[in-house]
Motif scaffolding. Sequence first.
Motif, PDB file in Angstrom:
ATOM      1  N   ILE A  81      18.539   4.283  42.504  1.00 52.28           N
ATOM      2  CA  ILE A  81      17.723   3.132  42.134  1.00 52.28           C
ATOM      3  C   ILE A  81      18.410   1.874  42.626  1.00 52.28           C
ATOM      4  O   ILE A  81      19.644   1.774  42.601  1.00 52.28           O
ATOM      5  CB  ILE A  81      17.488   3.069  40.605  1.00 52.28           C
ATOM      6  CG1 ILE A  81      16.526   1.920  40.239  1.00 52.28           C
ATOM      7  CG2 ILE A  81      18.801   2.944  39.831  1.00 52.28           C
ATOM      8  CD1 ILE A  81      16.037   1.965  38.800  1.00 52.28           C
ATOM      9  N   VAL A  96      12.298   1.445  49.057  1.00 51.01           N
ATOM     10  CA  VAL A  96      12.076   2.786  48.516  1.00 51.01           C
ATOM     11  C   VAL A  96      11.664   3.761  49.621  1.00 51.01           C
ATOM     12  O   VAL A  96      11.045   3.388  50.606  1.00 51.01           O
ATOM     13  CB  VAL A  96      11.029   2.797  47.380  1.00 51.01           C
ATOM     14  CG1 VAL A  96      11.538   2.025  46.188  1.00 51.01           C
ATOM     15  CG2 VAL A  96       9.683   2.274  47.845  1.00 51.01           C
ATOM     16  N   PRO A 138      13.591   7.860  35.890  1.00 58.80           N
ATOM     17  CA  PRO A 138      14.260   8.675  36.908  1.00 58.80           C
ATOM     18  C   PRO A 138      14.920   9.895  36.287  1.00 58.80           C
ATOM     19  O   PRO A 138      15.202   9.934  35.090  1.00 58.80           O
ATOM     20  CB  PRO A 138      15.304   7.709  37.469  1.00 58.80           C
ATOM     21  CG  PRO A 138      15.567   6.741  36.374  1.00 58.80           C
ATOM     22  CD  PRO A 138      14.270   6.576  35.663  1.00 58.80           C
ATOM     23  N   PHE A 140      13.891   4.846  43.581  1.00 59.53           N
ATOM     24  CA  PHE A 140      13.226   3.821  42.769  1.00 59.53           C
ATOM     25  C   PHE A 140      13.809   2.454  43.100  1.00 59.53           C
ATOM     26  O   PHE A 140      14.979   2.335  43.482  1.00 59.53           O
ATOM     27  CB  PHE A 140      13.434   4.094  41.276  1.00 59.53           C
ATOM     28  CG  PHE A 140      12.866   5.408  40.808  1.00 59.53           C
ATOM     29  CD1 PHE A 140      11.517   5.543  40.541  1.00 59.53           C
ATOM     30  CD2 PHE A 140      13.695   6.510  40.646  1.00 59.53           C
ATOM     31  CE1 PHE A 140      10.995   6.749  40.121  1.00 59.53           C
ATOM     32  CE2 PHE A 140      13.182   7.726  40.227  1.00 59.53           C
ATOM     33  CZ  PHE A 140      11.824   7.848  39.960  1.00 59.53           C
ATOM     34  N   GLU A 176       9.074   4.769  44.278  1.00 58.61           N
ATOM     35  CA  GLU A 176       8.289   3.873  43.417  1.00 58.61           C
ATOM     36  C   GLU A 176       9.033   2.572  43.190  1.00 58.61           C
ATOM     37  O   GLU A 176      10.226   2.568  42.879  1.00 58.61           O
ATOM     38  CB  GLU A 176       7.996   4.543  42.072  1.00 58.61           C
ATOM     39  CG  GLU A 176       7.118   3.714  41.160  1.00 58.61           C
ATOM     40  CD  GLU A 176       6.638   4.484  39.934  1.00 58.61           C
ATOM     41  OE1 GLU A 176       5.948   3.883  39.090  1.00 58.61           O
ATOM     42  OE2 GLU A 176       6.954   5.688  39.824  1.00 58.61           O
ATOM     43  N   CYS A 177       8.309   1.462  43.333  1.00 55.47           N
ATOM     44  CA  CYS A 177       8.836   0.125  43.080  1.00 55.47           C
ATOM     45  C   CYS A 177       8.172  -0.443  41.833  1.00 55.47           C
ATOM     46  O   CYS A 177       6.945  -0.491  41.737  1.00 55.47           O
ATOM     47  CB  CYS A 177       8.574  -0.795  44.277  1.00 55.47           C
ATOM     48  SG  CYS A 177       8.963  -2.537  43.966  1.00 55.47           S
ATOM     49  N   LEU A 200       9.792   3.946  34.974  1.00 55.44           N
ATOM     50  CA  LEU A 200      10.167   4.699  36.176  1.00 55.44           C
ATOM     51  C   LEU A 200      10.688   6.087  35.832  1.00 55.44           C
ATOM     52  O   LEU A 200      10.563   7.014  36.628  1.00 55.44           O
ATOM     53  CB  LEU A 200      11.226   3.916  36.963  1.00 55.44           C
ATOM     54  CG  LEU A 200      10.801   2.515  37.441  1.00 55.44           C
ATOM     55  CD1 LEU A 200      11.952   1.838  38.173  1.00 55.44           C
ATOM     56  CD2 LEU A 200       9.570   2.581  38.332  1.00 55.44           C
TER      57      LEU A 200
END
Length: 366
Positions: A189, A275, A183, A257, A280-281, A181
Amino acid sequence: MKITAAVMREKGGKFSLEEIELDDPREDEVLVRLVATGICHTDTLPRDQVVPAPFPAVYGHEGAGIVEKVGAKVTKLKPGDHVVMSCHYCGACDTCKTGQPMYCRDFSKANFGFARMDGSPTMRKGDEVIHGGFFGQSSFATHALGNERSVVKVANDVPLELLGPLGCGVQTGAGAVINSLHPSAGDSIVIYGAGAVGLSAVLGAVVTGCATIISVDLNDQRLALAKELGATHTINPTRADPVETVRGLTGGLGAKFSLETSGNLKALRQAVDSVRILGECGMIGAPAFGSEIPLDTWGLLLGRKVRGICEGDAVPDLFIPSLVELYRQGRFPFDKLVTFYDFKQINEAIEDSEKGRSIKSVLRFS
């Protein structure tokens, strides 16, 4: 050589400690004397036949120990090296060659084949084949064979008994955040599940500088530990709707996330719904084969992404030493997840893991 191993002989059975024979290392293999081995949920999958697997067999795939012998063509390791044993991979397919070994074309064969890649066994008891080579190691034993590719040298000035979980569970959770991910500082998140993988993801989120770190779990003790490790907020779904709460904590937008670590299908849908636009998952948890969930297709059309993640997108030779260094600096205290057991307590350790009495059970070999 003769070793002691925890052997599983029937579906849903108990492990029995037995003396068996282990092969000498071949030219690309190393023999490791185990100091400690972590217990992972994946170790129960072949026992319960969630994945097809033969009996009798030896599991274990989070081994840490000391190299005793190396094959003739091994160059990166020598006897006396401290090592962590990680997932096996072929090293020759397109994904391996492009630096993505956790997506090896032969990942299933390498890790769930219960033999070497050429099909030959590594363990016997007299004339009986004991199916070994689980994740290229079968480290529920005093000694294990591993391929040079998947055995990682680590610093010898950190407690080796702690390091086994870096080979799978901790690597998976932290890597999903750091490597997959990735971040940016200040991002938000939400992490569903506060087991060893989910809490490792919390640590990964702290390392990457996330400003809002939300942990979701049914167990209040685990949520308390998530806060101790750096989560800024926690949610128990029995008391609050996770999706609505996440939105409320993120200005109504949803998290940038999300990560699902438990394998629970309801939690996976919630992770997707948590999300924001362009969010994004990531999915780590492994539900039963063939499981499906409905998704809001219009939500996906707004730039949301859903992706599966295997072993934290790690290149173990690079990622595991970096986690060791973060631990050394006090920035990655994964030791707070660990409960130690003697090898002979393996059945108790696994039961405690399954019933939530321990987060990361680790077996120690005397």
